[in-house]
Each structure stands twice: as C-alpha cells, then as structure tokens.
Design a protein around this motif. Structure first.
Motif, PDB file in Angstrom:
ATOM      1  N   GLN A  48       0.848  -1.203   0.000  1.00 26.46           N
ATOM      2  CA  GLN A  48       0.000   0.000   0.000  1.00 26.46           C
ATOM      3  C   GLN A  48       0.879   1.247   0.000  1.00 26.46           C
ATOM      4  OE1 GLN A  48      -3.098  -0.145   3.000  1.00 26.46           O
ATOM      5  NE2 GLN A  48      -3.297  -2.338   2.782  1.00 26.46           N
ATOM      6  N   PRO A  49       1.555   1.527  -1.113  1.00 22.57           N
ATOM      7  CA  PRO A  49       2.551   2.599  -1.138  1.00 22.57           C
ATOM      8  C   PRO A  49       1.998   4.015  -1.266  1.00 22.57           C
ATOM      9  CG  PRO A  49       2.397   1.593  -3.288  1.00 22.57           C
ATOM     10  CD  PRO A  49       1.503   0.784  -2.365  1.00 22.57           C
ATOM     11  N   PHE A  50       0.695   4.181  -1.378  1.00 26.69           N
ATOM     12  CA  PHE A  50       0.103   5.505  -1.609  1.00 26.69           C
ATOM     13  C   PHE A  50      -0.352   6.150  -0.305  1.00 26.69           C
ATOM     14  CE2 PHE A  50      -3.620   8.193  -2.579  1.00 26.69           C
ATOM     15  CZ  PHE A  50      -2.978   9.152  -3.334  1.00 26.69           C
ATOM     16  N   LEU A  51       0.042   7.413  -0.096  1.00 27.93           N
ATOM     17  CA  LEU A  51      -0.377   8.219   1.048  1.00 27.93           C
ATOM     18  C   LEU A  51      -1.097   9.456   0.512  1.00 27.93           C
ATOM     19  CD1 LEU A  51       2.991   8.066   3.045  1.00 27.93           C
ATOM     20  CD2 LEU A  51       0.910   6.738   3.500  1.00 27.93           C
ATOM     21  N   PRO A  52      -2.415   9.533   0.682  1.00 28.31           N
ATOM     22  CA  PRO A  52      -3.134  10.708   0.177  1.00 28.31           C
ATOM     23  C   PRO A  52      -2.718  11.975   0.936  1.00 28.31           C
ATOM     24  CG  PRO A  52      -4.606   9.319   1.465  1.00 28.31           C
ATOM     25  CD  PRO A  52      -3.303   8.584   1.363  1.00 28.31           C
ATOM     26  N   TRP A  53      -2.820  13.116   0.276  1.00 29.28           N
ATOM     27  CA  TRP A  53      -2.422  14.389   0.887  1.00 29.28           C
ATOM     28  C   TRP A  53      -3.097  14.628   2.230  1.00 29.28           C
ATOM     29  CZ3 TRP A  53       1.885  16.058  -0.635  1.00 29.28           C
ATOM     30  CH2 TRP A  53       2.271  16.037  -1.980  1.00 29.28           C
ATOM     31  N   GLU A  91      -0.492   6.958  14.528  1.00 35.28           N
ATOM     32  CA  GLU A  91      -0.855   5.782  13.724  1.00 35.28           C
ATOM     33  C   GLU A  91      -2.316   5.398  13.946  1.00 35.28           C
ATOM     34  OE1 GLU A  91       0.276   3.849  10.909  1.00 35.28           O
ATOM     35  OE2 GLU A  91       1.932   3.026  12.082  1.00 35.28           O
ATOM     36  N   GLY A  92      -2.759   5.367  15.196  1.00 31.67           N
ATOM     37  CA  GLY A  92      -4.134   5.005  15.505  1.00 31.67           C
ATOM     38  C   GLY A  92      -5.131   6.028  14.985  1.00 31.67           C
ATOM     39  N   HIS A  93      -4.813   7.306  15.141  1.00 35.27           N
ATOM     40  CA  HIS A  93      -5.702   8.367  14.671  1.00 35.27           C
ATOM     41  C   HIS A  93      -5.865   8.309  13.151  1.00 35.27           C
ATOM     42  CE1 HIS A  93      -7.691  12.259  14.635  1.00 35.27           C
ATOM     43  NE2 HIS A  93      -6.908  12.572  13.614  1.00 35.27           N
ATOM     44  N   TYR A  99      -8.561   6.033   7.218  1.00 36.17           N
ATOM     45  CA  TYR A  99      -8.800   4.715   6.620  1.00 36.17           C
ATOM     46  C   TYR A  99     -10.033   4.005   7.171  1.00 36.17           C
ATOM     47  CZ  TYR A  99      -4.399   5.410   4.304  1.00 36.17           C
ATOM     48  OH  TYR A  99      -3.396   5.933   3.516  1.00 36.17           O
ATOM     49  N   GLY A 100     -10.712   4.605   8.137  1.00 36.36           N
ATOM     50  CA  GLY A 100     -11.955   4.044   8.644  1.00 36.36           C
ATOM     51  C   GLY A 100     -11.815   2.768   9.449  1.00 36.36           C
ATOM     52  N   CYS A 101     -10.637   2.503   9.995  1.00 39.62           N
ATOM     53  CA  CYS A 101     -10.447   1.313  10.825  1.00 39.62           C
ATOM     54  C   CYS A 101     -11.208   1.477  12.137  1.00 39.62           C
ATOM     55  CB  CYS A 101      -8.964   1.090  11.124  1.00 39.62           C
ATOM     56  SG  CYS A 101      -8.003   0.652   9.681  1.00 39.62           S
ATOM     57  N   ARG A 102     -11.654   0.359  12.663  1.00 40.56           N
ATOM     58  CA  ARG A 102     -12.392   0.360  13.932  1.00 40.56           C
ATOM     59  C   ARG A 102     -11.581  -0.346  15.002  1.00 40.56           C
ATOM     60  NH1 ARG A 102     -18.148  -1.092  11.260  1.00 40.56           N
ATOM     61  NH2 ARG A 102     -18.447   0.942  10.311  1.00 40.56           N
ATOM     62  N   THR A 103     -11.912  -0.045  16.240  1.00 43.88           N
ATOM     63  CA  THR A 103     -11.237  -0.668  17.375  1.00 43.88           C
ATOM     64  C   THR A 103     -11.246  -2.185  17.209  1.00 43.88           C
ATOM     65  OG1 THR A 103     -11.873   1.166  18.794  1.00 43.88           O
ATOM     66  CG2 THR A 103     -11.223  -0.868  19.894  1.00 43.88           C
ATOM     67  N   GLY A 104     -10.081  -2.784  17.426  1.00 42.74           N
ATOM     68  CA  GLY A 104      -9.929  -4.229  17.306  1.00 42.74           C
ATOM     69  C   GLY A 104      -9.408  -4.689  15.959  1.00 42.74           C
ATOM     70  N   GLU A 105      -9.397  -3.800  14.973  1.00 43.04           N
ATOM     71  CA  GLU A 105      -8.924  -4.184  13.643  1.00 43.04           C
ATOM     72  C   GLU A 105      -7.406  -4.051  13.528  1.00 43.04           C
ATOM     73  OE1 GLU A 105     -12.803  -3.182  10.867  1.00 43.04           O
ATOM     74  OE2 GLU A 105     -11.107  -1.800  10.781  1.00 43.04           O
TER      75      GLU A 105
END
Length: 166
Positions: A48-53, A91-93, A99-105
C-alpha cells in the motif's frame, strides 16, 4: 485552496526534486517518495505505497489538538485500541480517521513515512516514539520534543533503520 501543510510538502518536492530521497529518523537510510496530484507514493510501504495528501494535513491538525506532539503508535503486532496503538497515537488516529479502521482491527503500518515526510518538509520533528510540530505551524507554540511522552504499556520497536513491510 490548498492547506499550508500540503503546500509546504509540495514546495519541498519542488526544491529537492521529484521523486525525492526522504531520510529516515536516523538520517543514515532513505526511502524514495514521488509526489503526484492526489498524494505521495513511497517505496517503503510494500503493498500500500500511496499516502493521500489528507494524511499529512490530518496529522498536523491532530498534533495541534494534542499540544503540538503525540506518540507515533506501533501497528506491529497490535490492533487498533491496544495500548501501543490507541486513538491518541498518530498511527491510531490516521487509521481511524483516514482509513476508517475500527477498534480491534489490524492496522497497516504507515507512521514511518508520514513522520519522515513531515520532518523532511520542516513541519515536524520526528523523534523516537513521538512527533512534534515545529514552531510556526497552525499558530502553535512548539513544545520541546525532548520532553518525552509517557511510554506505552510495552516498549516500542525502533523500525527506523529497516525497510517496512506489512
């Protein structure tokens, strides 16, 4: 209108060249980054080499809201919400807000290139375990980055001298 964080990063690419060699925290090793219209491609994030602005603007805003500094967080062997990867880390924020990650992912590790690019652009100081805004960003008085934040429940791994995979 482009925000000041993105404008500063693009300005640095204009000065240093595109693609550019971005130093890791130790200053002895580098990764390649290429600015594009929608963000930056890096060669140290394998799948996943892409980092959006928006990652860079969001990181600077997050730091400002946290007194100018925050722990980086560690996605290696952690899940979002774990002591090393809570929502109060960069990283968590980013995992949650961008990226829409949820707790536990499980979270894909991105903090190394984010912190390194922000430091290279003169926006932040990238130190072991934390990132600090430099003075002048978002009208915030920069904290002393040497003042260490409390350690996470388990020690962080120094990955600054290694290539990242997942």
């Amino acid at each position: 209108m482009e925000d000041s964080v993105v404008a500063q990063i693009k300005n640095q690419f204009d000065k240093k060249g595109n693609p550019a060699k971005i130093p890791l925290m130790n200053g002895k090793q580098f990764f390649d980054a290429r600015a594009e219209k929608d963000g930056i491609y890096v060669d140290n994030l394998k799948s996943q080499p892409f980092l959006p602005w928006e990652i860079f603007s969001e990181t600077a805003d997050f730091l400002q809201k946290n007194g100018g500094k925050a722990k980086k967080g560690n996605a290696t062997g952690s899940r979002l919400g774990d002591p090393n990867l809570d929502l109060n880390t960069v990283e968590g924020h980013i995992a949650s807000e961008i990226y829409g990650c949820r707790t536990g992912e499980i979270v894909y590790k991105r903090v190394t290139p984010i912190a390194s690019i922000l430091a290279w652009a003169g926006i932040c100081e990238n130190t072991r375990g934390q990132i600090c805004l430099l003075s002048g960003w978002k009208d915030l008085q920069a904290p002393e980055c040497e003042e260490k934040l409390p350690e996470a429940a388990s020690s962080e791994i120094d990955i600054s001298s290694t290539q990242l995979s997942e």
